[in-house]
Design a protein around this motif. Sequence first.
Motif, PDB file in Angstrom:
ATOM      1  N   ILE A   1      18.198  68.399  -9.321  1.00  0.00           N
ATOM      2  CA  ILE A   1      18.803  68.915  -8.088  1.00  0.00           C
ATOM      3  C   ILE A   1      18.651  70.429  -8.104  1.00  0.00           C
ATOM      4  CG2 ILE A   1      20.901  69.044  -6.704  1.00  0.00           C
ATOM      5  CD1 ILE A   1      21.897  66.546  -8.170  1.00  0.00           C
ATOM      6  N   ASP A   2      17.700  70.926  -7.331  1.00  0.00           N
ATOM      7  CA  ASP A   2      17.413  72.362  -7.342  1.00  0.00           C
ATOM      8  C   ASP A   2      18.140  73.105  -6.239  1.00  0.00           C
ATOM      9  OD1 ASP A   2      16.386  74.706  -8.155  1.00  0.00           O
ATOM     10  OD2 ASP A   2      14.311  74.314  -7.609  1.00  0.00           O
ATOM     11  N   VAL A   3      18.759  72.384  -5.308  1.00  0.00           N
ATOM     12  CA  VAL A   3      19.456  73.015  -4.187  1.00  0.00           C
ATOM     13  C   VAL A   3      20.870  72.487  -4.150  1.00  0.00           C
ATOM     14  CG1 VAL A   3      19.539  73.357  -1.709  1.00  0.00           C
ATOM     15  CG2 VAL A   3      17.324  73.246  -2.855  1.00  0.00           C
TER      16      VAL A   3
ATOM     17  N   GLY B   1      22.423  80.916  -7.722  1.00  0.00           N
ATOM     18  CA  GLY B   1      21.977  79.568  -8.044  1.00  0.00           C
ATOM     19  C   GLY B   1      22.046  79.257  -9.526  1.00  0.00           C
ATOM     20  N   GLU B   2      21.840  77.969  -9.835  1.00  0.00           N
ATOM     21  CA  GLU B   2      21.828  77.547 -11.232  1.00  0.00           C
ATOM     22  C   GLU B   2      20.431  77.736 -11.818  1.00  0.00           C
ATOM     23  OE1 GLU B   2      24.076  76.524 -13.437  1.00  0.00           O
ATOM     24  OE2 GLU B   2      25.597  77.078 -11.981  1.00  0.00           O
TER      25      GLU B   2
ATOM     26  N   LEU C   1      19.186  72.367 -14.885  1.00  0.00           N
ATOM     27  CA  LEU C   1      19.663  72.069 -13.544  1.00  0.00           C
ATOM     28  C   LEU C   1      20.309  70.687 -13.513  1.00  0.00           C
ATOM     29  CD1 LEU C   1      16.630  73.372 -11.437  1.00  0.00           C
ATOM     30  CD2 LEU C   1      18.842  74.490 -11.748  1.00  0.00           C
ATOM     31  N   PRO C   2      21.288  70.458 -12.630  1.00  0.00           N
ATOM     32  CA  PRO C   2      21.897  69.126 -12.520  1.00  0.00           C
ATOM     33  C   PRO C   2      20.859  68.073 -12.142  1.00  0.00           C
ATOM     34  CG  PRO C   2      23.188  70.773 -11.337  1.00  0.00           C
ATOM     35  CD  PRO C   2      21.902  71.437 -11.717  1.00  0.00           C
ATOM     36  N   VAL C   3      21.133  66.838 -12.512  1.00  0.00           N
ATOM     37  CA  VAL C   3      20.219  65.734 -12.213  1.00  0.00           C
ATOM     38  C   VAL C   3      20.967  64.626 -11.487  1.00  0.00           C
ATOM     39  CG1 VAL C   3      18.657  66.196 -14.143  1.00  0.00           C
ATOM     40  CG2 VAL C   3      20.649  64.723 -14.498  1.00  0.00           C
ATOM     41  N   THR C   4      20.209  63.821 -10.746  1.00  0.00           N
ATOM     42  CA  THR C   4      20.773  62.669 -10.051  1.00  0.00           C
ATOM     43  C   THR C   4      20.873  61.489 -11.004  1.00  0.00           C
ATOM     44  OG1 THR C   4      18.613  61.857  -9.349  1.00  0.00           O
ATOM     45  CG2 THR C   4      19.708  63.461  -7.915  1.00  0.00           C
TER      46      THR C   4
ATOM     47  N   ARG D   1      28.346  67.454 -10.936  1.00  0.00           N
ATOM     48  CA  ARG D   1      27.367  68.413 -11.441  1.00  0.00           C
ATOM     49  C   ARG D   1      27.684  68.658 -12.916  1.00  0.00           C
ATOM     50  NH1 ARG D   1      25.642  67.077  -7.173  1.00  0.00           N
ATOM     51  NH2 ARG D   1      24.810  68.404  -5.508  1.00  0.00           N
ATOM     52  N   VAL D   2      27.517  67.604 -13.724  1.00  0.00           N
ATOM     53  CA  VAL D   2      27.918  67.663 -15.127  1.00  0.00           C
ATOM     54  C   VAL D   2      27.067  68.664 -15.895  1.00  0.00           C
ATOM     55  CG1 VAL D   2      28.225  66.309 -17.237  1.00  0.00           C
ATOM     56  CG2 VAL D   2      28.702  65.278 -15.014  1.00  0.00           C
TER      57      VAL D   2
END
Length: 366
Positions: A205-207, A63-64, A196-199, A282-283
């Motif tokens: 976004i944890d998953v 995972g990230e 972590l990536p964000v919306t 997923r920048v």
Amino acid sequence: MIVPLRSLVTRWTAVVPVVAVVLLVLTWGRDLPGAMVALVTVVLAGAVLAAVHHAEVVAHRVGEPFGSLVLAVAVTIIEVALIVTLMADGGAKSSTLARDTVFAAVMITCNGIVGVCLLVASLRHGLAVFNAEGTGAALATVATLATLSLVFPTFTTSKPGPEFSTAQLTFAALASLVLYGLFVTTQTVRHRDYFLPVTRQGQVIDVDDHADAPSARAARINLALLALALVGVVGLAKGVSPTIESGVEAAGMPQSVVGVIIALLVLLPETIAALRSARRDRVQTSLNLALGSAMASIGLTIPAVALASVWLSGPLVLGLGPTHMVLLVLTVVVSSLTVVPGRATPLQGGVHLVLFAAYLELAVTP
């Protein structure tokens, strides 16, 4: 049709690392003819792509942001091994190889990879969105490491030329390790959510929902194949390095171009993985890969070459010239302005790519 094709791809990525290691054993320490150089280059490219595949499988399992860290450290191991081995063989002419390769890695990651990922993500999804807190912390660490290791040697007076004295080099190496270790702790333990990536709405976004995570057994197998692929890349790149150096010399280009080529080669897995993340919106993962690799390149390479300088003959030149210092300052300023809003348009991506193009132009024709 889909299942056999997927099985073929899996077998291909498993076979190429083994072939690379076998070819490495057969060619180690030998002068390679033109046909063999071509074969080694093809296998080397395959090993790089295989390394990307296996690193992504391992990254998806852990995972990230741990996944980005796996590939960044793996790529840096390649870089360190190449630099040390080439410095051991190159004599006085390789005194600037560490500086040239590390600075090339900073320019490639902070301008090349960041620029193309921001451009791809913003064109594909309308806007490139990322976490400003984590990216800002990574950029600050990269800027500090680059200044301590590559700028200060130009202005110190304890030793003639753009070199550190033994005490200064020891401090720079220890400071690099401490800063890198502190950042990794921040990224993976205390403030993991910053990376972590964000919306579009700023939610973390944890998953990762694009595929099921591989099993622990599959991850271990891919980790072993990743190690094989990296050994193959390091060894085969070492084998073709005389051809690279001869080609650079024949073309009348500066010796520093060798460092640029090495950095481009070892950062190819990072670039491909970052682009895939950018295409999936997923920048933040792309930026983790880019800035994490720049950080690892300085934070691990400088201590390694500092240790290697104990038994390597010749000077270790780390200080940048005026032109490259201007490029570094401009990169830090532009990157800061890119990071602060937490989002980017194609314009920001284009600015970084123009800076990268300027670096390549000045490397070839200083």
